[in-house]
Motif scaffolding. Structure first.
Motif, PDB file in Angstrom:
ATOM      1  N   TYR A 100       0.934  -1.248   0.099  1.00  0.00           N
ATOM      2  CA  TYR A 100      -0.129   0.280   0.026  1.00  0.00           C
ATOM      3  C   TYR A 100       0.851   1.514  -0.115  1.00  0.00           C
ATOM      4  N   ILE A 101       1.996   1.136   0.963  1.00  0.00           N
ATOM      5  CA  ILE A 101       2.929   2.430   1.119  1.00  0.00           C
ATOM      6  C   ILE A 101       3.339   2.682  -0.432  1.00  0.00           C
ATOM      7  N   GLU A 102       3.801   1.339  -1.069  1.00  0.00           N
ATOM      8  CA  GLU A 102       4.600   1.654  -2.390  1.00  0.00           C
ATOM      9  C   GLU A 102       3.553   2.201  -3.528  1.00  0.00           C
ATOM     10  N   SER A 103       2.446   1.842  -3.468  1.00  0.00           N
ATOM     11  CA  SER A 103       1.604   2.282  -4.425  1.00  0.00           C
ATOM     12  C   SER A 103       1.262   3.784  -4.277  1.00  0.00           C
ATOM     13  N   GLU A 104       1.088   4.042  -3.132  1.00  0.00           N
ATOM     14  CA  GLU A 104       0.803   5.602  -2.778  1.00  0.00           C
ATOM     15  C   GLU A 104       2.087   6.429  -3.222  1.00  0.00           C
ATOM     16  N   ILE A 105       3.105   5.689  -2.700  1.00  0.00           N
ATOM     17  CA  ILE A 105       4.366   6.710  -3.262  1.00  0.00           C
ATOM     18  C   ILE A 105       4.455   6.840  -4.744  1.00  0.00           C
ATOM     19  N   LYS A 106       4.188   5.527  -5.413  1.00  0.00           N
ATOM     20  CA  LYS A 106       4.278   5.557  -6.970  1.00  0.00           C
ATOM     21  C   LYS A 106       3.064   6.697  -7.572  1.00  0.00           C
ATOM     22  N   SER A 107       1.929   6.571  -6.757  1.00  0.00           N
ATOM     23  CA  SER A 107       0.974   7.500  -7.294  1.00  0.00           C
ATOM     24  C   SER A 107       1.105   8.896  -7.293  1.00  0.00           C
ATOM     25  N   LEU A 108       2.253   9.255  -6.548  1.00  0.00           N
ATOM     26  CA  LEU A 108       2.792  10.629  -6.542  1.00  0.00           C
ATOM     27  C   LEU A 108       3.787  10.949  -7.409  1.00  0.00           C
ATOM     28  N   GLY A 109       4.151   9.840  -8.182  1.00  0.00           N
ATOM     29  CA  GLY A 109       5.267   9.971  -9.275  1.00  0.00           C
ATOM     30  C   GLY A 109       6.546  10.088  -8.603  1.00  0.00           C
ATOM     31  N   LEU A 110       6.662   9.431  -7.534  1.00  0.00           N
ATOM     32  CA  LEU A 110       7.850   9.289  -6.648  1.00  0.00           C
ATOM     33  C   LEU A 110       8.437   8.152  -6.659  1.00  0.00           C
ATOM     34  N   PRO A 111       9.664   7.862  -6.700  1.00  0.00           N
ATOM     35  CA  PRO A 111      10.122   6.428  -6.781  1.00  0.00           C
ATOM     36  C   PRO A 111      10.110   5.760  -5.477  1.00  0.00           C
ATOM     37  N   ALA A 112       9.775   4.426  -5.234  1.00  0.00           N
ATOM     38  CA  ALA A 112       9.854   3.673  -4.367  1.00  0.00           C
ATOM     39  C   ALA A 112      10.951   2.798  -4.108  1.00  0.00           C
ATOM     40  N   ARG A 113      11.711   2.679  -3.017  1.00  0.00           N
ATOM     41  CA  ARG A 113      13.048   2.096  -3.053  1.00  0.00           C
ATOM     42  C   ARG A 113      12.824   1.126  -1.703  1.00  0.00           C
ATOM     43  N   PHE A 114      13.539  -0.084  -1.811  1.00  0.00           N
ATOM     44  CA  PHE A 114      13.312  -1.158  -0.822  1.00  0.00           C
ATOM     45  C   PHE A 114      14.546  -1.555  -0.171  1.00  0.00           C
ATOM     46  N   GLN A 115      14.455  -2.122   0.832  1.00  0.00           N
ATOM     47  CA  GLN A 115      15.782  -2.831   1.398  1.00  0.00           C
ATOM     48  C   GLN A 115      14.842  -3.958   2.026  1.00  0.00           C
ATOM     49  N   ASP A 116      15.330  -5.160   1.364  1.00  0.00           N
ATOM     50  CA  ASP A 116      14.898  -6.506   2.006  1.00  0.00           C
ATOM     51  C   ASP A 116      16.059  -7.221   2.796  1.00  0.00           C
TER      52      ASP A 116
END
Ligand SMILES: [Zn+2]
Length: 331
Positions: A60-76
């Motif tokens: 959900y956080i990822e999709s919200e970030i992307k909907s703002l046109g911002l990059p989503a980065r992860f650390q797994d």
């Protein structure tokens, strides 16, 4: 407006209609929008590290970030020794300033996991815990901050917005080795990245603003003994600017929280937290007489959405919004 429409309004927006103090603080953060994000996060249910509910919250956080046109980065990452079998995920986004490759960074963070309240030996520690304030409040507000910070005028610093996993201690009692997984991992990997951070972390990362336990109706931010004094004074000034100094530093305490790994790496940190007098054991004979107003909900089933007000979320959001250019002034 029909009566039916009126009935649909939240009590806050109704108050807004009746009061000139609507959207009470100077700044673009909208409490109702932030509240919707918190509501969504809470709807996934208990969200301890490694749970599928937390992974849904991450998506959900990822999709919200992307909907703002911002990059989503992860650390797994995992920590097989201290948390066998738990898969952690930090999420962050970057809002560029004047010089994205080498310019100063201000990090704004929140943990999005909730306290594990299942499988403990003491049955009193096992209950459905949705962490509306503790886990939901700040991480929902951070999404609303992403929206307004993306469009702020004349940005200088690069803003990194980070949702940390694994803040909560896996053991019911706080355990330094089995908590702050996300922030410790983040600091460790960034410190080792000599392209992003050629010298020590604090040289480029000029401030780390942590939000935790945010959204309570009677919000008051504590003066945390582990935070940078200069930053705390600056935030008090910011609170005065938005007319909310009465919510600042009512109580003092010192917290183990996601800001500690950053502080240890030489970053100036501030923990915006509303903790003190949320737990009965912290009450002392010299407590202020109005203490009964501060209901104990911390790590209990009482930490639910009805304890949160959009106004409190808006206060913290506008406070951060106001403080950022003040921090940038002396970069
Ligand atoms: Zn907690």
């Amino acid at each position: 407006m029909t009566l039916a429409q009126l009935g649909k309004l939240t009590s806050t927006s109704l108050l807004c209609l009746l009061s000139a103090a609507c959207g009470g603080y100077e700044g673009p953060v909208e409490g109702d929008r932030a509240f919707e994000k918190v509501e969504k996060l809470v709807s996934f249910g208990p969200r301890p590290a490694g749970s599928s509910a937390l992974r849904s919250a991450a998506s959900y956080i990822e999709s919200e970030i992307k909907s703002l046109g911002l990059p989503a980065r992860f650390q797994d990452f995992e920590d097989p020794e201290q948390a066998p079998g738990v898969k952690f995920r930090n999420i962050w986004t970057e809002i560029p300033g004047k010089d994205p490759t080498a310019g100063p960074i201000i990090l704004i963070g929140a943990h999005y996991d909730t306290k594990l309240a299942a499988g403990h030996s003491d049955p009193a520690h096992n209950f459905p815990f949705v962490g509306a304030i503790d886990g939901g409040g700040a991480s929902g507000l951070l999404l609303e901050l992403a929206r307004v910070l993306r469009d702020r005028p004349n940005p200088i610093a690069n803003l990194w917005l980070v949702w940390f996993d694994g803040e909560e201690s896996i053991d019911w009692e706080w355990n330094d080795d089995r908590s702050l997984f996300g922030s410790r991992y983040f600091v460790r990997t960034m410190s080792a990245d000599k392209i992003l951070f050629p010298s020590n972390l604090g040289k480029r990362m000029r401030a780390m603003i942590l939000m935790d336990l945010i959204g309570d109706r009677r919000i008051k931010l504590d003066r945390d003994g582990n935070s940078n004094k200069q930053l705390q004074d600056l935030f008090l000034e910011a609170a005065e600017k938005i007319g909310a100094q009465n919510k600042m530093y009512r109580f003092k305490s010192a917290f183990s929280d996601d800001h500690i790994p950053f502080r240890n790496a030489g970053v100036r940190v501030i923990d915006l937290i509303d903790f003190q007098y949320r737990t009965p054991s912290s009450r002392s004979p010299d407590e202020p007489s109005d203490i009964a107003r501060y209901v104990a909900w911390w790590h209990t089933a009482e930490d639910s959405l009805d304890k949160i007000s959009p106004d409190s979320l808006e206060f913290v959001g506008d406070l951060v919004w106001t403080a950022i250019p003040m921090i940038e002034k002396d970069l």
